[in-house]
Design an enzyme around this catalytic site. Structure first.
Site, PDB file in Angstrom:
ATOM      1  N   MET A 156       0.843  -1.191   0.000  1.00  0.00           N
ATOM      2  CA  MET A 156       0.000   0.000   0.000  1.00  0.00           C
ATOM      3  C   MET A 156       0.880   1.243   0.000  1.00  0.00           C
ATOM      4  O   MET A 156       0.993   1.908  -1.008  1.00  0.00           O
ATOM      5  CB  MET A 156      -0.955  -0.033   1.194  1.00  0.00           C
ATOM      6  N   CYS A 157       1.520   1.583   1.102  1.00  0.00           N
ATOM      7  CA  CYS A 157       2.475   2.684   1.228  1.00  0.00           C
ATOM      8  C   CYS A 157       1.805   4.062   1.184  1.00  0.00           C
ATOM      9  O   CYS A 157       0.738   4.236   0.612  1.00  0.00           O
ATOM     10  CB  CYS A 157       3.568   2.636   0.165  1.00  0.00           C
ATOM     11  N   GLY A 158       2.463   5.020   1.823  1.00  0.00           N
ATOM     12  CA  GLY A 158       1.991   6.392   1.831  1.00  0.00           C
ATOM     13  C   GLY A 158       3.088   7.333   1.394  1.00  0.00           C
ATOM     14  O   GLY A 158       4.251   7.190   1.810  1.00  0.00           O
TER      15      GLY A 158
ATOM     16  N   ARG B 261      -0.906   3.552   6.245  1.00  0.00           N
ATOM     17  CA  ARG B 261      -0.657   3.052   4.896  1.00  0.00           C
ATOM     18  C   ARG B 261       0.651   2.270   4.808  1.00  0.00           C
ATOM     19  O   ARG B 261       0.917   1.636   3.774  1.00  0.00           O
ATOM     20  CB  ARG B 261      -0.641   4.205   3.883  1.00  0.00           C
TER      21      ARG B 261
ATOM     22  N   THR C  17       6.132   6.273   3.862  1.00  0.00           N
ATOM     23  CA  THR C  17       5.972   5.236   4.879  1.00  0.00           C
ATOM     24  C   THR C  17       5.607   3.950   4.164  1.00  0.00           C
ATOM     25  O   THR C  17       4.718   3.931   3.304  1.00  0.00           O
ATOM     26  CB  THR C  17       4.946   5.638   5.949  1.00  0.00           C
TER      27      THR C  17
END
Length: 309
Positions: free
Chosen positions: A1-3, A32, A149
Site C-alpha cells: 500500500m504505502c503512503g 498506509r 511510509t
C-alpha cells in the site's frame, strides 16, 4: 500500500517549517505503511561543500574518526554532523560522488543514504513518528522535501529497503505501487554502470531516471519515458536539487491528491495528509491525471505534460 507525501515551498518564509510540515503529513499516512519510513530534505547549499548522508547500525564505532579518514583519502577537509544512526559528511564541493566510492573501501559498514549539494535523506525501520523523532526532522529547514511510509510487498524490511532512494546527485524518489519488470531492468542498468544496492523495485525506478538523465534527458523527459519502459503500476514523487516532480502510470489505480497555493505545492496519497497545511482551505485541490508529468522548479514555471495515448 504505502503512503507518500511531498512539499515544494514557493514562499521562503515557510522554509523554517519544512521539516515540521512534512513530519505532520507523513505521520498522518502511518496506517498506509508501518514497516519503515523516510524523509528527504533539500536544504541550503554551501558553495564550498557537498555532502553525503550516511547510516550505520553501530554508529558510535563507525563514525569515530570517519571524517579524518575520509579527508585523508580525498585530500581535503571533511566534517561530520551526527543525527542518531545517521550523519552528514561535508566534503569539498564536487567530491560527493568520489567520496561515496572511497567510503566503500575505507568504511564498508557505513551505508550512503544520499549524496549531492543540498539533499539529506533520513530513513529507518519503524513508524513515521518514531523515525522523525529520532532524527528531529521537525527542526529541519529547507526548500522542498518528500517522504514515504512503507508497507513492504516484494523485498526485505531494512533500512536500505526504505524509501526515499537516491541514485544520482541530489536526486531521489518515493513510490507507491509495484514494478513487474524491475529484475530485467536492474540487470540492464547495472551493465550500464548504474549503482544499485538493493532488490527493491523502487530503487530500480530511481536508477532508471538517473540513467536517462545521464544520457541527456531532462527529468520531465525521463519521467515521460518511464511510462513506456516501466511495467506495473506506480505513483512516483521525485526530488531534484531545484524541483519536485510527480507522475502516475496510465492506469492510475493508486490514490493521489495535490494542492497548490501561492505559498506551496503539496502531494499526498490521501487528502488527509494535506489538511493541516497553512491555507489549505483556499488551495486548488486536484487529482493528478494518469500518464501526466507534473514538475515545479524554483527557477521555472510549472510544466505539466501528458503522454500521448
Amino acid at each position: 500500500m504505502c503512503g507518500i507525501v511531498g512539499l515544494f515551498l514557493k514562499n521562503k518564509s515557510l522554509e523554517p517549517q519544512l521539516g515540521a510540515l512534512l513530519t505532520d503529513m507523513l505521520v498522518t499516512m502511518t496506517d498506509r505503511g508501518p514497516d519503515s519510513a523516510g524523509i528527504a530534505i533539500y536544504g541550503a547549499e554551501d558553495a564550498a561543500r557537498s555532502k553525503l548522508t550516511v547510516q550505520a547500525d553501530n554508529p558510535d564505532a563507525a563514525f569515530d574518526g570517519l571524517a579524518d579518514e575520509l579527508g585523508k583519502a580525498l585530500g581535503g577537509d571533511v566534517s561530520l554532523a551526527r543525527r542518531d544512526t545517521h550523519a552528514v559528511l561535508h566534503v569539498p564541493t564536487g567530491e560527493a560522488a568520489r567520496a561515496r566510492e572511497v567510503l566503500r573501501s575505507v568504511a564498508p559498514e557505513v551505508r550512503v543514504m544520499s549524496f549531492g549539494d543540498t539533499l539529506e535523506i533520513y530513513k529507518e525501520v519503524g513508524l513515521p513518528k518514531d523515525v522523525a523523532a529520532r532524527f528531529d526532522i521537525s527542526s529541519m529547514t529547507g526548500t522542498h522535501g518528500i517522504g514515504h511510509t512503507r508497507m513492504a510487498t516484494e523485498s526485505a524490511v531494512t533500512t536500505l529497503g526504505a524509501h526515499p532512494f537516491n541514485t544520482g546527485s541530489d536526486q531521489c524518489l518515493v513510490h507507491n505501487g509495484s514494478l513487474s519488470n524491475h529484475n530485467s531492468l536492474r540487470r540492464k542498468l547495472q551493465r550500464e554502470g548504474i549503482h544499485i544496492e538493493t532488490m527493491n523495485d523502487t530503487e530500480v525506478g530511481a536508477a532508471y531516471l538517473t540513467w536517462k538523465m545521464q544520457n541527456g534527458a531532462t527529468l520531465g523527459e525521463a519521467l515521460e519515458a518511464s511510462l513506456d519502459d516501466l511495467d506495473g503500476f506506480f505513483n512516483f514523487v521525485v526530488g531534484t536539487k531545484d524541483g519536485f516532480g510527480v507522475v502516475r502510470d496510465p492506469i492510475a489505480c493508486k490514490p493521489a491528491v495535490m494542492a497548490e497555493t501561492d505559498d506551496y505545492v503539496a502531494f499526498g496519497s490521501e487528502y488527509r495528509a494535506l489538511v493541516n497545511l497553512p491555507g489549505i482551505d483556499t488551495a486548488r485541490i486536484w487529482e493528478p491525471e494518469p500518464a501526466t508529468v507534473y514538475f515545479w522548479s524554483h527557477d521555472q514555471a510549472p510544466t505539466p505534460s501528458k503522454k500521448a495515448a
